[in-house]
Design a protein around this motif. Structure first.
Motif, PDB file in Angstrom:
ATOM      1  N   ALA A 238      38.245  39.892  33.238  1.00 40.30           N
ATOM      2  CA  ALA A 238      37.988  40.819  32.137  1.00 40.30           C
ATOM      3  C   ALA A 238      36.775  40.377  31.324  1.00 40.30           C
ATOM      4  O   ALA A 238      36.400  41.033  30.366  1.00 40.30           O
TER       5      ALA A 238
ATOM      6  N   HIS B 254      42.330  41.923  37.409  1.00 38.90           N
ATOM      7  CA  HIS B 254      42.140  42.057  35.965  1.00 38.90           C
ATOM      8  C   HIS B 254      43.347  41.519  35.208  1.00 38.90           C
ATOM      9  O   HIS B 254      43.216  40.708  34.296  1.00 38.90           O
TER      10      HIS B 254
ATOM     11  N   LEU C 282      40.215  45.978  38.427  1.00 37.26           N
ATOM     12  CA  LEU C 282      41.492  46.581  38.042  1.00 37.26           C
ATOM     13  C   LEU C 282      42.310  46.997  39.263  1.00 37.26           C
ATOM     14  O   LEU C 282      43.497  46.684  39.369  1.00 37.26           O
TER      15      LEU C 282
ATOM     16  N   HIS D 211      34.418  46.857  36.875  1.00 32.85           N
ATOM     17  CA  HIS D 211      35.715  46.822  36.197  1.00 32.85           C
ATOM     18  C   HIS D 211      36.775  47.533  37.034  1.00 32.85           C
ATOM     19  O   HIS D 211      37.897  47.030  37.190  1.00 32.85           O
TER      20      HIS D 211
END
Length: 109
Positions: free
Chosen positions: A84, A73, A68, A64
């Protein structure tokens, strides 16, 4: 502990749900606003090897963070929010070690 994600330092914290209400509905999270990854400290559960499970959760949250920090993302909404998508992130978290080993074996690292 900290980890470098595309040049940005993220702290990694392990804590119990009672100490972090954001862990109520998950086993970990990545907060890009504070550059923090949190994994729930679980010594018991339905799995036999909870340490291995915590490593998988940590890998998941690191994926993640990479998505990001790379900007993917936020930009994935045009394609059903693929960056996501928990299934896609979990796939990378589970297969990343195997992919890296294959790259090492092929002298591609």
């Amino acid at each position: 502990m900290t980890v470098c994600i595309l040049g940005t330092e993220y702290s990694i914290d392990v804590c119990r749900e009672k100490d972090d209400e954001r862990l109520k509905d998950c086993d970990g999270y990545c907060d890009w606003t504070t550059k923090r990854i949190v994994v729930e400290e679980e010594d018991f559960g339905t799995l036999e090897d909870m340490q291995e499970y915590k490593k998988k959760v940590l890998r998941h949250e690191i994926v993640h963070a990479f998505l990001l920090e790379s900007g993917l993302h936020e930009c994935s909404g045009e394609s059903d929010a693929w960056a996501a998508n928990e299934t896609m992130v979990d796939w990378f978290a589970r297969q990343g070690v195997k992919i890296y080993r294959a790259w090492e074996e092929a002298n591609a690292v």
